[in-house]
Structures are given as structure tokens and as C-alpha cells.
Enzyme design. Structure first.
Site, short mmCIF file in Angstrom:
data_model
loop_
_atom_site.label_atom_id
_atom_site.label_comp_id
_atom_site.label_asym_id
_atom_site.label_seq_id
_atom_site.Cartn_x
_atom_site.Cartn_y
_atom_site.Cartn_z
N SER A 141 56.45 41.18 -20.18
CA SER A 141 56.51 40.36 -21.38
C SER A 141 55.34 39.37 -21.35
O SER A 141 54.20 39.80 -21.27
CB SER A 141 57.87 39.67 -21.47
OG SER A 141 58.05 39.06 -22.73
N HIS A 176 57.22 45.10 -25.09
CA HIS A 176 58.40 45.32 -25.97
C HIS A 176 58.08 46.32 -27.08
O HIS A 176 58.46 46.13 -28.24
CB HIS A 176 58.83 43.99 -26.61
CG HIS A 176 59.00 42.86 -25.66
ND1 HIS A 176 59.91 42.87 -24.64
CD2 HIS A 176 58.34 41.66 -25.57
CE1 HIS A 176 59.83 41.73 -23.96
NE2 HIS A 176 58.88 40.98 -24.49
#
Length: 249
Positions: A141, A176
Site C-alpha cells: 500500500s 490495491h
């Protein structure tokens, strides 16, 4: 003359053999037990010291406790480096802490704020020294996005925007990739419009190992998660799925 030549050869050989490979492991989602275990394996150490940087969540105590929980049962020596400190309690410099590790894992959160703090504290420079030394660098992330030239982030209000990373890797990045529906189309759009360079995208449970700045292998925690090389050719997006090695969770 022969002596000088011999000395030059010896010095060059020492330079070549003293250089360590630079390894970076970037994955699309948050830290997991499986990704920690794999990072430990990359060190080739029996019980490596692995430092977690929770900067992007403001040194969240919940995240720190979760880190130690994940490390439970693994053959690692877990550490945490906080940035909300003062000189009366922190006696080692950030650089000293990082350079003593076998691996460094960066957590998710607000990429923009994390990078601003790192630059203010010169942690970015310390991380580059650690990377150049051969210490394994990893994260997901925000902890993956930060190592690339640039990518899209949710660190600002209202919408995803572009953020510049540290540039350890000469590509753009999208974490993501399939878990957040706006990520993939925006990444494609930015590459087509040349706002971002060609790069790599990762699903939450997939990651990529880079060796000396180049793709080495793809890994995944399951058979449904992938990483991709995304680039544009003749005005069209080409999305190349990387076949992963499946890791144990």
C-alpha cells in the site's frame, strides 16, 4: 607499472565483490504474516531483525500491536521504528536503527504525510543507504507506492491523486489494483495521458520482487491474486499478468 596495475586489479575486484544486491519487495495491500515470512526468507538469515515503520498511520499503537501479533511464531526478531519521539527517549539516530536491520517493512496509510515526515527527518536518505547496503526493503500500500517514481494515492481529500515517490524503482505503481474499483481505470488513464510512466500494479495479496531495480519474480498468497506490468503501446494499454509463485500464508 606492473605493481600499479596489480593494485588497480585488486581494488577493482574488491569493489565488485563488495557490492551487494539491492532487493525490494513491493506488495499491493497491507502487511500479512505470509509477506513477513517471505521477507524474512529474502534475508537468508536464520532469525533476521525486521524493522516495521508505521509512519503512514501516525505510529498507530493498534498497527504496532498488530505487527507484533503477526510476527508471533515466526523465526524473526521484530522491531518498530517510531517517528513521534523526542531526544530524551530516543538515543539512536533513525539511520543507526535502520542500518542495523536485516530487513525493513513499511506499513500502509497516508503516503503523502509519510513521505513529508521522512524527508523532514532525513529518513528517506537513511532508507536509501540501507537499500544500497543490501538490507531488504519491503512494504505494501503506502509501503509499496513510496519506492516508485510515482503513483496514485488516497492521501488527499475527495479523490485519488498522483504522488511522487522516492524513486528507488524507475517505474510507476498502483497498489490495491482490483480491490478498489477506481484504481485500475485511473492508472490506465494516467499512463495513456503520460502523467505516469509505465509501471507495475499489484492486487492486495500479490507482490513483486525487484533485484537491482529490475523485475525478479512475482509472488502471491493465493491463486486469485496477481501483479501486472502495465504499459502503453500505440495509444493502447497493455496489461501483462505476471505468473506468481504461491506463498504459504
Amino acid at each position: 607499472m606492473k605493481r600499479v596495475l596489480l593494485l588497480m586489479i585488486v581494488c577493482y575486484s574488491h569493489f565488485v565483490f563488495s557490492q551487494k544486491d539491492k532487493t525490494l519487495f513491493a506488495y499491493g495491500g497491507q502487511v500479512t504474516k505470509g509477506f513477513i515470512k517471505y521477507t524474512a526468507e529474502l534475508t537468508n538469515k536464520k532469525k533476521p531483525k525486521i524493522c516495521f515503520l508505521p509512519t503512514a498511520t501516525g505510529d498507530s499503537e493498534y498497527y504496532i500491536n498488530y505487527w507484533y501479533e503477526l510476527c508471533s511464531g515466526l523465526e524473526v526478531e521484530p522491531k518498530v521504528m517510531k517517528v513521534w519521539i523526542n531526544s530524551t527517549t530516543q538515543k539512536e539516530s533513525f539511520e543507526e536503527v535502520l542500518m542495523s536491520m536485516d530487513a525493513i517493512i513499511v506499513g500502509g496509510g497516508n503516503t503523502l504525510n509519510m513521505l513529508a515526515i521522512w524527508k523532514a527527518q532525513e529518513i528517506d536518505l537513511a532508507l536509501k543507504k540501507a537499500y544500497d547496503k543490501g538490507i531488504i526493503i519491503a512494504g505494501g500500500s503506502a509501503g509499496s507506492l513510496c519506492w516508485f517514481k510515482a503513483g496514485t494515492t488516497d492521501s488527499r481529500p475527495k479523490e485519488l491523486t498522483i504522488v511522487k515517490g522516492l524513486g528507488f524503482l524507475d517505474y510507476s505503481h498502483c497498489p490495491h489494483y482490483h480491490s478498489e474499483k477506481t484504481r485500475r481505470p485511473l492508472y490506465h488513464k494516467n499512463i495513456l495521458e503520460k502523467k505516469l510512466a509505465n509501471g507495475y500494479a499489484c492486487d492486495d495479496k500479490s507482490g513483486i520482487v525487484f533485484l537491482n531495480g529490475k523485475l525478479s519474480k512475482s509472488v502471491s498468497l493465493d491463486s486469485e491474486s496477481f501483479s501486472y506490468y502495465v504499459h502503453q503501446k500505440n495509444g493502447k494499454i497493455i496489461e501483462e499478468k505476471l505468473i506468481p509463485e504461491i506463498l504459504e500464508e
